[in-house]
Design a protein around this motif. Structure first.
Motif, mmCIF file in Angstrom:
data_model
loop_
_atom_site.group_PDB
_atom_site.id
_atom_site.type_symbol
_atom_site.label_atom_id
_atom_site.label_comp_id
_atom_site.label_asym_id
_atom_site.label_seq_id
_atom_site.Cartn_x
_atom_site.Cartn_y
_atom_site.Cartn_z
ATOM 1 N N GLY A 57 -7.020 42.815 14.954
ATOM 2 C CA GLY A 57 -6.975 43.269 13.405
ATOM 3 C C GLY A 57 -7.788 43.275 12.667
ATOM 4 N N LEU A 58 -9.143 43.375 13.125
ATOM 5 C CA LEU A 58 -10.213 43.419 12.383
ATOM 6 C C LEU A 58 -10.952 44.759 12.228
ATOM 7 C CD1 LEU A 58 -11.999 40.054 13.797
ATOM 8 C CD2 LEU A 58 -10.629 40.494 11.360
ATOM 9 N N PRO A 59 -11.567 45.444 11.200
ATOM 10 C CA PRO A 59 -11.916 46.592 11.393
ATOM 11 C C PRO A 59 -13.047 46.712 12.041
ATOM 12 C CG PRO A 59 -12.521 45.488 9.298
ATOM 13 C CD PRO A 59 -11.580 44.502 10.262
ATOM 14 N N ILE A 60 -12.930 47.897 12.952
ATOM 15 C CA ILE A 60 -13.812 48.005 14.070
ATOM 16 C C ILE A 60 -15.369 48.403 13.746
ATOM 17 C CG2 ILE A 60 -14.612 49.846 15.954
ATOM 18 C CD1 ILE A 60 -11.519 50.302 16.490
ATOM 19 N N LYS A 61 -15.506 49.212 12.670
ATOM 20 C CA LYS A 61 -16.876 49.332 12.189
ATOM 21 C C LYS A 61 -17.579 47.994 11.769
ATOM 22 C CE LYS A 61 -19.383 51.811 8.792
ATOM 23 N NZ LYS A 61 -19.523 52.513 7.386
ATOM 24 N N GLU A 62 -16.690 47.221 10.820
ATOM 25 C CA GLU A 62 -17.498 46.067 10.634
ATOM 26 C C GLU A 62 -17.471 44.992 11.624
ATOM 27 O OE1 GLU A 62 -15.133 47.880 8.981
ATOM 28 O OE2 GLU A 62 -15.687 48.051 6.975
ATOM 29 N N SER A 63 -16.720 45.120 12.357
ATOM 30 C CA SER A 63 -16.775 44.072 13.579
ATOM 31 C C SER A 63 -17.801 44.324 14.471
ATOM 32 C CB SER A 63 -15.470 44.192 14.447
ATOM 33 O OG SER A 63 -14.583 43.699 13.888
ATOM 34 N N THR A 64 -18.237 45.536 14.577
ATOM 35 C CA THR A 64 -19.447 46.163 15.325
ATOM 36 C C THR A 64 -20.706 45.672 14.689
ATOM 37 O OG1 THR A 64 -18.188 47.977 16.225
ATOM 38 C CG2 THR A 64 -20.706 48.246 16.341
ATOM 39 N N GLU A 65 -20.745 45.703 13.227
ATOM 40 C CA GLU A 65 -21.859 45.280 12.489
ATOM 41 C C GLU A 65 -22.232 43.748 13.016
ATOM 42 O OE1 GLU A 65 -23.539 45.012 8.091
ATOM 43 O OE2 GLU A 65 -21.608 46.201 8.350
ATOM 44 N N ILE A 66 -20.978 42.911 12.944
ATOM 45 C CA ILE A 66 -21.079 41.362 13.084
ATOM 46 C C ILE A 66 -21.573 41.444 14.398
ATOM 47 C CG2 ILE A 66 -19.691 39.605 13.326
ATOM 48 C CD1 ILE A 66 -18.139 40.521 10.801
ATOM 49 N N VAL A 67 -21.159 42.226 15.306
ATOM 50 C CA VAL A 67 -21.518 42.024 16.691
ATOM 51 C C VAL A 67 -23.219 41.884 16.831
ATOM 52 C CG1 VAL A 67 -21.577 42.962 19.150
ATOM 53 C CG2 VAL A 67 -19.531 42.384 17.997
ATOM 54 N N ASN A 68 -23.613 42.975 16.230
ATOM 55 C CA ASN A 68 -25.007 43.275 16.131
ATOM 56 C C ASN A 68 -25.699 41.966 15.574
ATOM 57 O OD1 ASN A 68 -24.629 45.701 17.336
ATOM 58 N ND2 ASN A 68 -24.690 46.777 15.346
ATOM 59 N N HIS A 69 -25.384 41.406 14.498
ATOM 60 C CA HIS A 69 -25.878 40.453 13.891
ATOM 61 C C HIS A 69 -25.777 39.123 14.632
ATOM 62 C CE1 HIS A 69 -26.625 41.899 9.903
ATOM 63 N NE2 HIS A 69 -25.609 42.413 9.787
ATOM 64 N N LEU A 70 -24.341 38.722 15.447
ATOM 65 C CA LEU A 70 -24.431 37.994 16.354
ATOM 66 C C LEU A 70 -25.249 37.944 17.578
ATOM 67 C CD1 LEU A 70 -20.703 37.686 16.594
ATOM 68 C CD2 LEU A 70 -22.097 35.720 15.876
ATOM 69 N N ASN A 71 -25.611 39.233 17.981
ATOM 70 C CA ASN A 71 -26.696 39.527 18.873
ATOM 71 C C ASN A 71 -28.134 39.068 18.601
ATOM 72 O OD1 ASN A 71 -25.768 39.899 21.695
ATOM 73 N ND2 ASN A 71 -24.740 41.842 20.866
ATOM 74 N N VAL A 72 -28.388 39.340 17.280
ATOM 75 C CA VAL A 72 -29.685 38.778 16.747
ATOM 76 C C VAL A 72 -29.714 37.312 16.848
ATOM 77 C CG1 VAL A 72 -30.817 38.687 14.584
ATOM 78 C CG2 VAL A 72 -30.083 40.993 15.395
#
Length: 159
Positions: free
Chosen positions: A7-22
């Protein structure tokens, strides 16, 4: 707005994934630094610091797994190669550190950078009500702030 299965916005979730990978990359460098400190520490404080570094790297190993699992939960792929870790890390690599104060200083510098990354993730996850990521970052931050305080006390520095 397009949302994922959580239920989370895909675009923003992808950005969070990128930060989590950092964050994952930086934690892997932090973990390896702690292993090196554990192996190479010398001096009168050897016994205490040897155990403390082991405690810290075991905790880091758990956090690394939590971060990778969160990346997967959000639909991403966790980074998993040394080249990815090195290229995404902001941490100094601690090589051949055997002096106690130098070891503690490296940990404090690393924690400071980890906290900065975590605060960015906390803010981004809060903006989209990603409670899972937000809660994890909040827990990490509070634990690392306490560790920071204790290590600074060990160095007898003011906060």
């Amino acid at each position: 707005m397009s949302v994922n299965s959580l239920g989370l916005p895909i675009k923003e979730s992808t950005e969070i994934v990128n930060h989590l990978n950092v964050l994952l990359s930086n934690f892997q460098i932090y973990y390896q630094n702690l292993r090196g400190l554990h192996w190479n520490i010398r001096g009168k404080r050897f016994f205490d610091l040897h155990l403390k570094f082991e405690e810290l790297y075991n905790d880091s190993q758990l956090k690394i797994d939590l971060i990778a699992e969160r990346v997967l939960t959000l639909g991403g792929t966790p980074l998993h190669t040394f080249s990815d870790y090195i290229s995404n890390s902001k941490l100094k690599v601690g090589k051949d550190i055997s002096k106690d104060t130098e070891a503690i200083q490296l940990i404090l510098e690393s924690l400071s950078i980890l906290l900065q990354i975590e605060r960015i993730i906390l803010e981004k996850s809060g903006e989209i009500n990603d409670e899972g990521t937000n809660s994890m970052m909040s827990d990490f931050i509070s634990e690392q702030e306490k560790t920071n305080w204790m290590l600074r006390a060990w160095l007898e520095e003011e906060i």
